[in-house]
Design a protein around this motif. Structure first.
Motif, PDB file in Angstrom:
ATOM      1  N   VAL A  88      11.710   3.564 -12.797  1.00 43.11           N
ATOM      2  CA  VAL A  88      10.542   4.231 -12.222  1.00 43.11           C
ATOM      3  C   VAL A  88       9.273   3.498 -12.636  1.00 43.11           C
ATOM      4  CG1 VAL A  88       9.245   6.397 -12.012  1.00 43.11           C
ATOM      5  CG2 VAL A  88      11.737   6.463 -12.341  1.00 43.11           C
ATOM      6  N   LEU A  89       8.382   3.288 -11.665  1.00 42.28           N
ATOM      7  CA  LEU A  89       7.060   2.702 -11.897  1.00 42.28           C
ATOM      8  C   LEU A  89       6.019   3.809 -11.854  1.00 42.28           C
ATOM      9  CD1 LEU A  89       5.123   0.256 -12.146  1.00 42.28           C
ATOM     10  CD2 LEU A  89       5.215   0.054  -9.644  1.00 42.28           C
ATOM     11  N   VAL A  90       5.195   3.890 -12.891  1.00 39.34           N
ATOM     12  CA  VAL A  90       4.140   4.901 -12.991  1.00 39.34           C
ATOM     13  C   VAL A  90       2.795   4.189 -13.024  1.00 39.34           C
ATOM     14  CG1 VAL A  90       3.175   6.780 -14.365  1.00 39.34           C
ATOM     15  CG2 VAL A  90       5.654   6.448 -14.286  1.00 39.34           C
ATOM     16  N   VAL A  99      -3.319   3.010  -1.432  1.00 38.98           N
ATOM     17  CA  VAL A  99      -2.586   1.995  -2.193  1.00 38.98           C
ATOM     18  C   VAL A  99      -1.404   2.624  -2.911  1.00 38.98           C
ATOM     19  CG1 VAL A  99      -3.786   2.043  -4.442  1.00 38.98           C
ATOM     20  CG2 VAL A  99      -2.924  -0.120  -3.535  1.00 38.98           C
ATOM     21  N   ALA A 100      -1.522   3.894  -3.292  1.00 37.72           N
ATOM     22  CA  ALA A 100      -0.375   4.582  -3.894  1.00 37.72           C
ATOM     23  C   ALA A 100       0.790   4.630  -2.909  1.00 37.72           C
ATOM     24  CB  ALA A 100      -0.772   5.993  -4.329  1.00 37.72           C
ATOM     25  N   ARG A 101       0.485   4.923  -1.654  1.00 33.32           N
ATOM     26  CA  ARG A 101       1.540   4.995  -0.643  1.00 33.32           C
ATOM     27  C   ARG A 101       2.123   3.607  -0.364  1.00 33.32           C
ATOM     28  NH1 ARG A 101      -2.786   8.282   1.877  1.00 33.32           N
ATOM     29  NH2 ARG A 101      -2.426  10.440   1.204  1.00 33.32           N
ATOM     30  N   GLU A 102       1.272   2.591  -0.377  1.00 37.48           N
ATOM     31  CA  GLU A 102       1.758   1.225  -0.183  1.00 37.48           C
ATOM     32  C   GLU A 102       2.748   0.835  -1.272  1.00 37.48           C
ATOM     33  OE1 GLU A 102      -1.224  -1.811   0.254  1.00 37.48           O
ATOM     34  OE2 GLU A 102      -2.575  -0.430   1.305  1.00 37.48           O
ATOM     35  N   VAL A 103       2.369   1.091  -2.513  1.00 35.17           N
ATOM     36  CA  VAL A 103       3.223   0.700  -3.631  1.00 35.17           C
ATOM     37  C   VAL A 103       4.498   1.535  -3.646  1.00 35.17           C
ATOM     38  CG1 VAL A 103       3.382   0.565  -6.146  1.00 35.17           C
ATOM     39  CG2 VAL A 103       1.281  -0.141  -4.989  1.00 35.17           C
ATOM     40  N   ALA A 104       4.394   2.807  -3.265  1.00 36.21           N
ATOM     41  CA  ALA A 104       5.591   3.650  -3.198  1.00 36.21           C
ATOM     42  C   ALA A 104       6.608   3.079  -2.215  1.00 36.21           C
ATOM     43  CB  ALA A 104       5.209   5.073  -2.798  1.00 36.21           C
ATOM     44  N   GLU A 105       6.123   2.561  -1.101  1.00 39.07           N
ATOM     45  CA  GLU A 105       7.024   1.970  -0.119  1.00 39.07           C
ATOM     46  C   GLU A 105       7.612   0.666  -0.656  1.00 39.07           C
ATOM     47  OE1 GLU A 105       9.311   1.140   3.177  1.00 39.07           O
ATOM     48  OE2 GLU A 105       8.435   3.019   2.442  1.00 39.07           O
ATOM     49  N   MET A 106       6.805  -0.138  -1.333  1.00 37.63           N
ATOM     50  CA  MET A 106       7.307  -1.352  -1.958  1.00 37.63           C
ATOM     51  C   MET A 106       8.414  -1.012  -2.961  1.00 37.63           C
ATOM     52  SD  MET A 106       3.586  -3.126  -2.673  1.00 37.63           S
ATOM     53  CE  MET A 106       4.222  -4.251  -3.909  1.00 37.63           C
ATOM     54  N   ARG A 108      10.279   1.737  -3.008  1.00 32.33           N
ATOM     55  CA  ARG A 108      11.438   2.307  -2.321  1.00 32.33           C
ATOM     56  C   ARG A 108      12.371   1.206  -1.823  1.00 32.33           C
ATOM     57  NH1 ARG A 108      13.500   3.073   2.383  1.00 32.33           N
ATOM     58  NH2 ARG A 108      11.809   1.920   3.408  1.00 32.33           N
ATOM     59  N   GLN A 109      11.774   0.135  -1.323  1.00 36.78           N
ATOM     60  CA  GLN A 109      12.586  -0.977  -0.828  1.00 36.78           C
ATOM     61  C   GLN A 109      13.384  -1.649  -1.942  1.00 36.78           C
ATOM     62  OE1 GLN A 109      10.047  -3.612   1.414  1.00 36.78           O
ATOM     63  NE2 GLN A 109       9.379  -2.001   2.816  1.00 36.78           N
ATOM     64  N   GLN A 110      12.923  -1.483  -3.175  1.00 37.97           N
ATOM     65  CA  GLN A 110      13.631  -2.038  -4.333  1.00 37.97           C
ATOM     66  C   GLN A 110      14.508  -0.978  -5.009  1.00 37.97           C
ATOM     67  OE1 GLN A 110      12.543  -5.475  -3.506  1.00 37.97           O
ATOM     68  NE2 GLN A 110      13.113  -5.506  -5.667  1.00 37.97           N
ATOM     69  N   GLN A 111      14.583   0.221  -4.387  1.00 40.96           N
ATOM     70  CA  GLN A 111      15.320   1.352  -4.960  1.00 40.96           C
ATOM     71  C   GLN A 111      14.763   1.753  -6.329  1.00 40.96           C
ATOM     72  OE1 GLN A 111      19.681   1.135  -4.557  1.00 40.96           O
ATOM     73  NE2 GLN A 111      19.374  -0.659  -3.230  1.00 40.96           N
ATOM     74  N   VAL A 112      13.433   1.650  -6.436  1.00 39.99           N
ATOM     75  CA  VAL A 112      12.713   2.015  -7.647  1.00 39.99           C
ATOM     76  C   VAL A 112      11.842   3.226  -7.340  1.00 39.99           C
ATOM     77  CG1 VAL A 112      10.916   1.267  -9.284  1.00 39.99           C
ATOM     78  CG2 VAL A 112      12.730  -0.318  -8.580  1.00 39.99           C
ATOM     79  N   GLY A 160       2.083  17.114  -5.702  1.00 43.79           N
ATOM     80  CA  GLY A 160       2.466  16.916  -4.312  1.00 43.79           C
ATOM     81  C   GLY A 160       3.142  15.580  -4.110  1.00 43.79           C
ATOM     82  N   GLU A 161       3.189  15.146  -2.873  1.00 39.41           N
ATOM     83  CA  GLU A 161       3.830  13.893  -2.528  1.00 39.41           C
ATOM     84  C   GLU A 161       2.990  12.701  -2.988  1.00 39.41           C
ATOM     85  OE1 GLU A 161       4.490  14.074   1.662  1.00 39.41           O
ATOM     86  OE2 GLU A 161       6.056  15.615   1.511  1.00 39.41           O
ATOM     87  N   THR A 162       3.509  11.523  -2.756  1.00 34.48           N
ATOM     88  CA  THR A 162       2.800  10.303  -3.147  1.00 34.48           C
ATOM     89  C   THR A 162       1.357  10.325  -2.646  1.00 34.48           C
ATOM     90  OG1 THR A 162       4.848   9.035  -3.075  1.00 34.48           O
ATOM     91  CG2 THR A 162       2.790   7.791  -2.986  1.00 34.48           C
ATOM     92  N   GLY A 163       0.415  10.019  -3.534  1.00 34.27           N
ATOM     93  CA  GLY A 163      -1.007  10.042  -3.212  1.00 34.27           C
ATOM     94  C   GLY A 163      -1.695  11.298  -3.700  1.00 34.27           C
ATOM     95  N   ALA A 164      -0.930  12.363  -3.972  1.00 35.30           N
ATOM     96  CA  ALA A 164      -1.544  13.618  -4.403  1.00 35.30           C
ATOM     97  C   ALA A 164      -2.251  13.464  -5.748  1.00 35.30           C
ATOM     98  CB  ALA A 164      -0.493  14.723  -4.481  1.00 35.30           C
TER      99      ALA A 164
END
Length: 284
Positions: A88-90, A99-106, A108-112, A160-164
């Motif tokens: 997990v990346l915090v 940018v939080a949503r961008e990094v979350a997608e990055m 997710r693609q790494q299964q992190v 909440g969800e990513t970005g909250a």
């Protein structure tokens, strides 16, 4: 012993990483200025690495506390190269929700997993392990990192969800800006009225006007002391993020926009590195 890494050993990250080490985590640190990481390793048990990618390979959880959106994108892109699936990346940086949503997608693609987790409480809160952590992301990932967050916070909550987390931090900064301006005007008014403002603050701080800013900044403001604390430059960065988000969601932040311009005046006067309580200098 859980393996964690901490990237960014500034005035906040340095003591936060220290709390993790003191709590028994095996801590790896990375900082762009190597001397800062070397100093940290002299103060706490831990290991220094030369790149964010190396920090990622050594950790179940990686914490970041860097500068702005561009720093978050750059460092996250590097550290994710080394992170294993299931880790997990915090991100503790105060940045945009986008940018939080961008990094979350990055991630997710790494299964992190990814949690955006800006903090409030300033340098003193970081040193004393009394920060407030505002988080966004999946509950499973938040539950994984919560024990580590609790080593340097008195309140950590998933909102909440990513970005909250970033949106909540914007609310936090909006409140602070208005409160400091109100306190500055009150002190200015009291001085012009010939009152002993120290005595007045002792009285009104026990009533409805009480605030953290009044308790912790009124005396230093009256003494014209501003060479500490959360810098005006950083507050303007944070308010710019909030104002940009407001334009997108249609909210009205008239007072915030006004105080942001007051902080611009402080910058023009050479106070970019002064504490945010330096709003009083515009009026004195």
């Amino acid at each position: 012993m859980q393996q964690v890494s901490f990237i960014g050993l500034g005035v906040m990250g340095y003591p936060m990483a220290g709390h993790l080490a003191s709590a028994g985590y095996a801590v790896t640190v990375y900082n762009r200025t190597r001397a800062k990481a070397q100093k940290w390793c002299q103060s706490y048990p831990g290991t220094q690495v030369d790149t964010p990618e190396q920090a990622g390979t050594r950790a179940d959880i990686v914490f970041m506390c860097v500068g702005d959106d561009n720093d978050v994108r750059e460092i996250a892109g590097e550290v994710l190269k080394g992170m294993a699936p299931g880790s997990v990346l915090v991100d503790h940086t105060t940045a945009s929700a986008d940018v939080a949503r961008e990094v979350a997608e990055m991630a997710r693609q790494q299964q992190v997993g990814f949690i955006d987790a800006p903090v409030s409480g300033g340098q003193a809160g970081a040193i004393n392990g009394a920060l407030t952590v505002m988080a966004g992301g999946h509950k499973q990932h938040f539950d994984t990192v919560l024990p580590a967050l609790e080593t340097y916070s008195r309140q950590a909550k998933l909102l909440g969800e990513t970005g909250a987390g970033q949106l909540a931090k914007m609310m936090n900064q909006i409140c602070i800006a208005g409160i400091i301006q109100g306190l500055a005007e009150a002190l200015h008014f009291g001085q012009r009225a010939g009152l002993d403002c120290t005595q007045v603050i002792e009285v009104i701080s026990q009533g409805a006007a009480q605030s953290w800013q009044m308790e912790n900044r009124a005396t230093s403001m009256l003494n014209h002391e501003y060479d500490f604390g959360f810098a005006v430059d950083w507050m303007r960065k944070d308010l710019a993020i909030a104002l940009a988000e407001a334009r997108k969601n249609g909210s009205t932040l008239a007072l915030t926009a006004l105080v942001d311009q007051y902080y611009a005046d402080v910058q023009k006067a050479g106070g970019g590195r002064w504490d945010t309580s330096s709003l009083l200098t515009r009026l004195s």
